[in-house]
Structure formats: structure tokens, C-alpha cells
Motif scaffolding. Structure first.
Motif, PDB file in Angstrom:
ATOM      1  N   VAL A 194       0.767  -1.172   0.016  1.00  0.00           N
ATOM      2  CA  VAL A 194       0.215  -0.129  -0.030  1.00  0.00           C
ATOM      3  C   VAL A 194       0.904   0.702   0.132  1.00  0.00           C
ATOM      4  O   VAL A 194       0.478   1.998  -0.658  1.00  0.00           O
ATOM      5  N   TYR A 195       2.440   1.089   1.056  1.00  0.00           N
ATOM      6  CA  TYR A 195       2.831   2.245   1.121  1.00  0.00           C
ATOM      7  C   TYR A 195       3.723   2.939  -0.194  1.00  0.00           C
ATOM      8  O   TYR A 195       4.026   3.490  -1.321  1.00  0.00           O
ATOM      9  N   THR A 196       4.229   1.638  -1.146  1.00  0.00           N
ATOM     10  CA  THR A 196       4.544   1.775  -2.770  1.00  0.00           C
ATOM     11  C   THR A 196       3.855   2.591  -2.879  1.00  0.00           C
ATOM     12  O   THR A 196       3.978   3.016  -4.076  1.00  0.00           O
ATOM     13  N   GLN A 197       2.392   2.148  -3.323  1.00  0.00           N
ATOM     14  CA  GLN A 197       1.742   2.515  -4.205  1.00  0.00           C
ATOM     15  C   GLN A 197       1.195   4.167  -4.036  1.00  0.00           C
ATOM     16  O   GLN A 197       1.266   4.900  -4.370  1.00  0.00           O
ATOM     17  N   ILE A 198       1.670   3.790  -2.618  1.00  0.00           N
ATOM     18  CA  ILE A 198       1.125   5.559  -2.249  1.00  0.00           C
ATOM     19  C   ILE A 198       2.555   6.375  -2.885  1.00  0.00           C
ATOM     20  O   ILE A 198       2.081   7.862  -3.313  1.00  0.00           O
ATOM     21  N   GLU A 199       3.666   5.622  -2.516  1.00  0.00           N
ATOM     22  CA  GLU A 199       4.355   7.149  -2.805  1.00  0.00           C
ATOM     23  C   GLU A 199       4.861   6.675  -4.265  1.00  0.00           C
ATOM     24  O   GLU A 199       5.407   8.050  -4.621  1.00  0.00           O
ATOM     25  N   SER A 200       4.371   5.662  -5.289  1.00  0.00           N
ATOM     26  CA  SER A 200       5.012   5.928  -6.260  1.00  0.00           C
ATOM     27  C   SER A 200       3.962   7.211  -6.797  1.00  0.00           C
ATOM     28  O   SER A 200       3.973   7.773  -7.652  1.00  0.00           O
ATOM     29  N   ASP A 201       1.950   6.894  -6.552  1.00  0.00           N
ATOM     30  CA  ASP A 201       1.130   8.159  -6.398  1.00  0.00           C
ATOM     31  C   ASP A 201       2.133   9.674  -6.542  1.00  0.00           C
ATOM     32  O   ASP A 201       2.007   9.965  -7.053  1.00  0.00           O
ATOM     33  N   LEU A 202       2.652   9.730  -5.243  1.00  0.00           N
ATOM     34  CA  LEU A 202       2.699  11.029  -4.749  1.00  0.00           C
ATOM     35  C   LEU A 202       4.239  11.465  -5.812  1.00  0.00           C
ATOM     36  O   LEU A 202       4.410  12.473  -6.218  1.00  0.00           O
ATOM     37  N   ASN A 203       4.965  10.178  -5.830  1.00  0.00           N
ATOM     38  CA  ASN A 203       5.836  11.042  -7.323  1.00  0.00           C
ATOM     39  C   ASN A 203       5.768  11.099  -8.151  1.00  0.00           C
ATOM     40  O   ASN A 203       5.957  11.973  -8.816  1.00  0.00           O
ATOM     41  N   ASN A 204       4.582  10.381  -8.690  1.00  0.00           N
ATOM     42  CA  ASN A 204       4.570  10.940 -10.254  1.00  0.00           C
ATOM     43  C   ASN A 204       3.160  12.046 -10.108  1.00  0.00           C
ATOM     44  O   ASN A 204       3.279  13.499 -11.012  1.00  0.00           O
ATOM     45  N   ALA A 205       2.876  12.983  -9.287  1.00  0.00           N
ATOM     46  CA  ALA A 205       1.942  13.748  -8.862  1.00  0.00           C
ATOM     47  C   ALA A 205       2.857  14.911  -8.869  1.00  0.00           C
ATOM     48  O   ALA A 205       2.646  15.858  -9.339  1.00  0.00           O
ATOM     49  N   ILE A 206       3.581  14.789  -8.192  1.00  0.00           N
ATOM     50  CA  ILE A 206       4.969  15.586  -8.249  1.00  0.00           C
ATOM     51  C   ILE A 206       6.101  16.452  -9.374  1.00  0.00           C
ATOM     52  O   ILE A 206       5.704  17.658  -9.545  1.00  0.00           O
ATOM     53  N   ASP A 207       6.508  14.952  -9.573  1.00  0.00           N
ATOM     54  CA  ASP A 207       6.573  15.471 -10.928  1.00  0.00           C
ATOM     55  C   ASP A 207       5.599  15.960 -12.531  1.00  0.00           C
ATOM     56  O   ASP A 207       5.673  17.256 -12.983  1.00  0.00           O
ATOM     57  N   LEU A 208       4.136  16.327 -12.420  1.00  0.00           N
ATOM     58  CA  LEU A 208       3.168  15.780 -13.066  1.00  0.00           C
ATOM     59  C   LEU A 208       3.101  17.093 -12.750  1.00  0.00           C
ATOM     60  O   LEU A 208       2.576  18.000 -13.459  1.00  0.00           O
ATOM     61  N   LEU A 209       2.021  18.191 -11.776  1.00  0.00           N
ATOM     62  CA  LEU A 209       2.258  18.523 -11.265  1.00  0.00           C
ATOM     63  C   LEU A 209       4.296  20.343 -11.659  1.00  0.00           C
ATOM     64  O   LEU A 209       3.338  21.493 -11.047  1.00  0.00           O
ATOM     65  N   THR A 210       5.126  19.642 -11.032  1.00  0.00           N
ATOM     66  CA  THR A 210       5.820  20.292 -11.575  1.00  0.00           C
ATOM     67  C   THR A 210       5.645  21.223 -12.546  1.00  0.00           C
ATOM     68  O   THR A 210       6.107  22.386 -13.335  1.00  0.00           O
ATOM     69  N   ASN A 211       5.355  19.845 -13.547  1.00  0.00           N
ATOM     70  CA  ASN A 211       5.778  20.365 -15.439  1.00  0.00           C
ATOM     71  C   ASN A 211       3.759  21.423 -15.252  1.00  0.00           C
ATOM     72  O   ASN A 211       4.568  21.763 -16.064  1.00  0.00           O
ATOM     73  N   ALA A 212       3.158  21.440 -15.010  1.00  0.00           N
ATOM     74  CA  ALA A 212       1.779  21.416 -14.900  1.00  0.00           C
ATOM     75  C   ALA A 212       2.512  23.140 -14.943  1.00  0.00           C
ATOM     76  O   ALA A 212       1.881  24.038 -15.423  1.00  0.00           O
ATOM     77  N   GLU A 213       2.998  23.709 -14.381  1.00  0.00           N
ATOM     78  CA  GLU A 213       3.440  24.888 -13.608  1.00  0.00           C
ATOM     79  C   GLU A 213       4.093  25.233 -14.481  1.00  0.00           C
ATOM     80  O   GLU A 213       3.912  26.374 -14.583  1.00  0.00           O
ATOM     81  N   LYS A 214       5.288  24.451 -14.677  1.00  0.00           N
ATOM     82  CA  LYS A 214       6.103  24.794 -16.054  1.00  0.00           C
ATOM     83  C   LYS A 214       5.697  25.472 -17.307  1.00  0.00           C
ATOM     84  O   LYS A 214       5.767  26.286 -17.885  1.00  0.00           O
ATOM     85  N   GLY A 215       4.081  24.450 -17.336  1.00  0.00           N
ATOM     86  CA  GLY A 215       3.824  25.548 -18.724  1.00  0.00           C
ATOM     87  C   GLY A 215       2.466  26.175 -18.063  1.00  0.00           C
ATOM     88  O   GLY A 215       0.811  25.965 -18.701  1.00  0.00           O
ATOM     89  N   LYS A 216       2.198  26.333 -17.115  1.00  0.00           N
ATOM     90  CA  LYS A 216       1.413  28.362 -16.582  1.00  0.00           C
ATOM     91  C   LYS A 216       0.039  27.465 -15.727  1.00  0.00           C
ATOM     92  O   LYS A 216      -1.306  28.426 -16.269  1.00  0.00           O
ATOM     93  N   VAL A 217       0.209  26.435 -16.061  1.00  0.00           N
ATOM     94  CA  VAL A 217      -1.575  25.800 -15.301  1.00  0.00           C
ATOM     95  C   VAL A 217      -1.310  25.550 -13.837  1.00  0.00           C
ATOM     96  O   VAL A 217      -0.711  24.859 -13.269  1.00  0.00           O
ATOM     97  N   LYS A 218      -2.008  26.317 -13.059  1.00  0.00           N
ATOM     98  CA  LYS A 218      -1.928  26.348 -11.095  1.00  0.00           C
ATOM     99  C   LYS A 218      -3.683  25.838 -11.008  1.00  0.00           C
ATOM    100  O   LYS A 218      -4.658  26.446 -11.269  1.00  0.00           O
ATOM    101  N   ARG A 219      -4.234  25.973  -9.655  1.00  0.00           N
ATOM    102  CA  ARG A 219      -4.836  25.292  -9.448  1.00  0.00           C
ATOM    103  C   ARG A 219      -5.369  26.936  -9.025  1.00  0.00           C
ATOM    104  O   ARG A 219      -5.504  27.590  -8.789  1.00  0.00           O
ATOM    105  N   ALA A 220      -7.016  26.678  -9.249  1.00  0.00           N
ATOM    106  CA  ALA A 220      -8.110  27.631  -9.331  1.00  0.00           C
ATOM    107  C   ALA A 220      -7.798  28.533  -7.729  1.00  0.00           C
ATOM    108  O   ALA A 220      -8.517  29.213  -7.458  1.00  0.00           O
TER     109      ALA A 220
END
Length: 540
Positions: free
Chosen positions: A208-234
Motif C-alpha cells: 500500500v505504501y509503495t503505491q502511495i509513494e509511486s502516486d505521490l512521486n508521479n503527482a509531484i513530477d506532473l504538477l511541477t511540469n504543469a506549473e512550468k506550463g503555466k497551469v496552477k490550481r484555481a
């Protein structure tokens, strides 16, 4: 057809959570292939928004489990149900078990019975988040380079990780030393179809923790890239990069991976600061507050609108149950009090001591004249909380549209203070510890610093119990630090609620609901073991 709102039905219904806007279904009924997903979503961005909003709508609902429970329970309000249950399990949040507080079974630990309504609600609410998140994750190409898609996918992954992290603390003891023990069924977009037919067994804590870690690692990478693309939360209902770091800091803290937790907490603070988020000043918290995501210290929260169903109910919402300055159940239950032992240990120089009424049931200088008059009229007993202000600061309001905090930057400072010290860098941890307390203590006060010098982890745990009181998070500390629950001398008014529960007692663990055992063919009775309710002990 009346369906039970349980695991099996959710697996099926989650596929249609956005109805005709399901990203996997074309208008003519054809199925979208993996290679088409990004194009369809990009051309129809409202579909991505709808799916993401479906995740966060699960956090804030009126009676989402009524079909499973067979009735509309007034504590059935989405994720705040989980918060109320967990706080009531602790020794720090006290209420009179008088029928009006709606957490009586949590006070007595009868919520651990696998036929309990609370157990069903907690299970359903957390898996609702998982299934809504799976619906997002499964509909977006994981290799997408579109910034909007990256933001949406990051939301799904981080929300799923959040829910599994919460469940990991409820259905098994802490990570360290229990890695191979069974936790909860691990459902993702990859196995949900099979699980809906064949069921799904419990995965190990480690998996379960392996899945949590994987999801958060990927989420951080994606949100970092989204910010570079000028997309942030409303707004703060969505998960930003700072929140994703904060969620991973929580996870690593639970795993006792202190160096990683410290770095993530520091990164969360840095990212939050760039959003204009900061520790609330002593002046800002020197009055009832904590009711709006617009407050400077909130990183993530449940945004509630006046038109939401939970508000329309009048009294079936979090402010009704928890608030002392609003209209609702708290007026009749007597409100929530802090542990007497904990209150007495708070230094008088600490502004937070005024978050609760004193021994005379007053809070001089903290409450306005109108607030003080309302408190007196309600007849609240000593040590009742006045931390949480009413909606729009209107005393006695019947519009219970308070936002609900899920993460504040102060928590990140406390994680950094503990984790740096436990990782061997006490000097760095002390910087974070001091910075928070400089915003809570009167000028020149050195209270609590000696405690940190002698035992940083215990000093931070004490501060967490004060700072985060009533925000639904302290149970996670009880479990990760193997604390047990000792209510002796805390001031519980009902003798049947006074316990001294050992840290190894499995009554601390929640049970998988009986309805789930019947619906999930991969589970057996052994997956929801018998319980022995704690026996009350003599009070101090």
C-alpha cells in the motif's frame, strides 16, 4: 434498484461517476483507446474538469451513505465524518456522550464493530475518493505532455494517495515493523474491472505504501511540469505542488523515513510560500478563526458553498457538530472540550491556550463581547473549544458554510522540526520549531524550547496536539508513534468513556465492514477479526 453503497457497487458505479462526460466513452458509445485519451480530453477540457471536480465533491456530501445505512445519519457528511470519528477516538477531543454529539460510538470504540454505521461510513467515504481518483487516472495518458492534462492527472494520483494513506493508518498498525501485515484492498485503474468481478484481497502495508509513494512521486513530477506550463490550481480545493510535497512528507513521517520527510516538508514550505501562504501570526489566531481557505496559512481545504447540500441541511455538517459559535448540534451536545491534562500543560504565554475556555468557562481578550455572550448563553462548560469561528464571523449563524481545513503550513513546520531532529540535524529542526512558536508565544517567551532540546519528537507531538487540535489528524500521530489512548484525568464526563488502551491493543484498528466481506469475494472473516471492546478504568 436500491443498491448498497459498498465496495462492490462502488467499483461499478465509479466508472460512471461523470455520467455522459465519461472520458472513456465517445458520444456514439464507442470506447476511447489509450492512444486517443489525451486528444479527446484536450479537445474537450470540460470532461477533465468534471472528473477532477468529482474527486473533490466526494469530500463534501450530505448523506452519501444513506442507501448503505438504510437511513440519513446526521454525521454522514463525507470526509469530515472521518475527521469527527478519528478525533473522538483520541484522548484530546472530549464531548459528552449525550445523544446529540453523534460520535458516541467513536467515544466508546463501538465503531470498531464490523456492523457499525461509523465503520461503514469511514470505509465508503475513503474508497469513494479512491474510485473517483481512479476515474481520472484511468482516463489520461500517463505520458501526456499537455499541461492541463498533467494537472488533472496529478490531482487524481495525489488524491488517491491521500485516501490510501489515511486508510493505512486505520486498518493496520504503523508502517515500521508491520510492513508485511495485511492492510486494505489496493484498487487502482489497472485492476478495478477484475476486482469488481472477482473481488480483491487485502494488500500488505508495504505494498500500500509503495503505491502511495509511486502516486505521490508521479503527482509531484506532473504538477511541477504543469506549473512550468503555466497551469496552477484555481483555488485551494485542488492539490498544488506544495500540497503534494506535504502529502509525501506525511507519508515519509509515517514510514519513519525522517530525512525524506524533512526535505519534503521544507519543499512544501518553499512551494507554499511562493503561493503567498505563510504561518498565521499570533494576532491572526488571537480570535476564533479557521473557517476559510482564504486564511493565509491554509494549504488545502474543503471549500463549502452556501448552496451546498450539507449547508441546506442546517445541522448536518461539520460546523454544526464541531463549532461552538454557530447554530447546530454543538449547542445541544455541550460542544467539544480539550483534555484537561493537555490544557494545563499549555504555557500561559501561548495564545493558543485561549482557543479553549478557561476553568471559569471564559476566554478574556480572545472573544468579542458578542461571542462571550453567546458562549455564556449556551452554558458551555470549561475547556470548550472556541478555536473555530462561525461562518463570516456571524455569531450563532444558521448558515454553516465554513470551509474545512485539510492541511496548513504550520503542520509542515512541525514535520520539519521533528524529522530534521530525528534524522540527526537537530539545529535545523529547531529553526522550524522556533519559527512556529515565535508566532504563538508572547514576545521573549522561551516556553517549550527546553522540551525540544531534551526530546524533539515528544516536544513536537505535544505541539501538534495543540496546534492541530480538532482538525482530524492527531489519530495518525497516535498510530505512527505507538501511543495508545489514555483518557484518565482528561476530563471525560462519562465513566464508560474513560479508557487506558495499550498501544498494542487491536481495538485501535478499524474493522472492514461486514457488508464488504459479503460483497468482496476475495475477503474472508479473518480479514475483519472479532473485537473486544475496551473496559472502562477508574478516572484520575
Amino acid at each position: 434498484m436500491k443498491t448498497k453503497y459498498i465496495f462492490a457497487s462502488l467499483l461499478v458505479s465509479s466508472l460512471a461517476v461523470t455520467g455522459c462526460q465519461d472520458m472513456d466513452t465517445l458520444p456514439d458509445g464507442g470506447i476511447v483507446t489509450d492512444s486517443q485519451k489525451e486528444t479527446v480530453s484536450t479537445l474537450n477540457p470540460e470532461r477533465g474538469v468534471a472528473k477532477v471536480n468529482a474527486i473533490f465533491s466526494t469530500f463534501n456530501q450530505a448523506f452519501p451513505n444513506s442507501s448503505a445505512l438504510g437511513a440519513e445519519r446526521h454525521n454522514d457528511i463525507g470526509y469530515p465524518t472521518v475527521m469527527l470519528c478519528l478525533d473522538s477516538n483520541t484522548e484530546d477531543v472530549i464531548s459528552d456522550n449525550n445523544g446529540y454529539n453523534w460520535t458516541g460510538y467513536d467515544l466508546t470504540f463501538e465503531d470498531r464493530e464490523n456492523t457499525s454505521l461509523e465503520g461503514q461510513m469511514v470505509w465508503n467515504d475513503l474508497y469513494s475518493i479512491v474510485f473517483a481518483a481512479n476515474n481520472v487516472v484511468g482516463s489520461i495518458d500517463e505520458k501526456t505532455e499537455d499541461a492541463n492534462e498533467q494537472f488533472y492527472l496529478g490531482q487524481g494520483l495525489a488524491a488517491r494517495a491521500f485516501s490510501y494513506w489515511v486508510m493505512a493508518q486505520l486498518y493496520q498498525f504503523n508502517y515500521k515493523g508491520n510492513e508485511d501485515k495485511p492492510c486494505v484492498p489496493l484498487i487502482t485503474e489497472k485492476n478495478s474491472a477484475d476486482a469488481s468481478v472477482n473481488g480483491c484481497k487485502r494488500s500488505s502495508v508495504k505494498d500500500v505504501y509503495t503505491q502511495i509513494e509511486s502516486d505521490l512521486n508521479n503527482a509531484i513530477d506532473l504538477l511541477t511540469n504543469a506549473e512550468k506550463g503555466k497551469v496552477k490550481r484555481a483555488d485551494k480545493r485542488y492539490i498544488s505542488l506544495s500540497v503534494a510535497y506535504g502529502l509525501r512528507a506525511r507519508m515519509y513521517l509515517s514510514m519513519h523515513e525522517y530525512a525524506k520527510a524533512a526535505d519534503d516538508a521544507a519543499n512544501a514550505i518553499k512551494a507554499a510560500t511562493s503561493e503567498g501562504i505563510a504561518i498565521a501570526s499570533r494576532t491572526a489566531v488571537g480570535k476564533p478563526t479557521f473557517w476559510s481557505v482564504d486564511e493565509v496559512n491554509w494549504m488545502w481545504g474543503i471549500i463549502v458553498s452556501e448552496t451546498d447540500d450539507v449547508v441546506d441541511t442546517g445541522i448536518c455538517n461539520w460546523p454544526s457538530h464541531m463549532g461552538s459559535l454557530s447554530y447546530g448540534y454543538a449547542n445541544y451536545s455541550g460542544g467539544r472540550q480539550i483534555s484537561l491534562k493537555l490544557y494545563k500543560e499549555i504555557d500561559d504565554a501561548d495564545i493558543r491556550k485561549q482557543w479553549w475556555l478557561d476553568a471559569a468557562a471564559e476566554s478574556d481578550g480572545f472573544l468579542s463581547d458578542e461571542q462571550a455572550a453567546f458562549v455564556a448563553k449556551q452554558g458551555y462548560k470549561p475547556y470548550t473549544q472556541v478555536k473555530f469561528g462561525p461562518y463570516n464571523d456571524v455569531v450563532g449563524t444558521t448558515i454553516n458554510a465554513n470551509d474545512i481545513v485539510l492541511m496548513r503550513i504550520e503542520e509542515m513546520y512541525l514535520i520539519a522540526a521533528e524529522a530534521y531532529a530525528e534524522a540527526g540535524n537537530r539545529a535545523e529542526g529547531e529553526k522550524y520549531f522556533k519559527e512556529l512558536l515565535n508566532n504563538r508565544l508572547s514576545s521573549g517567551s522561551q516556553a517549550y524550547l527546553t522540551d525540544y532540546a531534551s526530546n524533539p519528537q515528544e516536544a513536537v507531538y505535544f505541539q501538534r496536539r495543540i496546534e492541530l487540535w480538532g482538525e482530524g489528524v492527531i489519530w495518525f500521530d497516535v498510530m505512527r508513534l505507538n501511543k495508545g489512548v489514555d483518557r484518565r484525568g482528561a476530563g471525560f464526563p462519562n465513566a464508560e468513556c474513560v479508557f487506558n488502551i495499550a498501544k498494542t491493543d487491536d481495538i485501535l484498528l478499524w474493522r472492514i465492514p461486514e457488508a464488504e466481506l459479503q460483497a468482496n469475494k476475495a475477503l474472508t472473516a479473518e480479514d475483519s477479526p472479532a473485537w473486544t471492546l475496551p473496559k472502562p478504568v477508574a478516572d484520575e
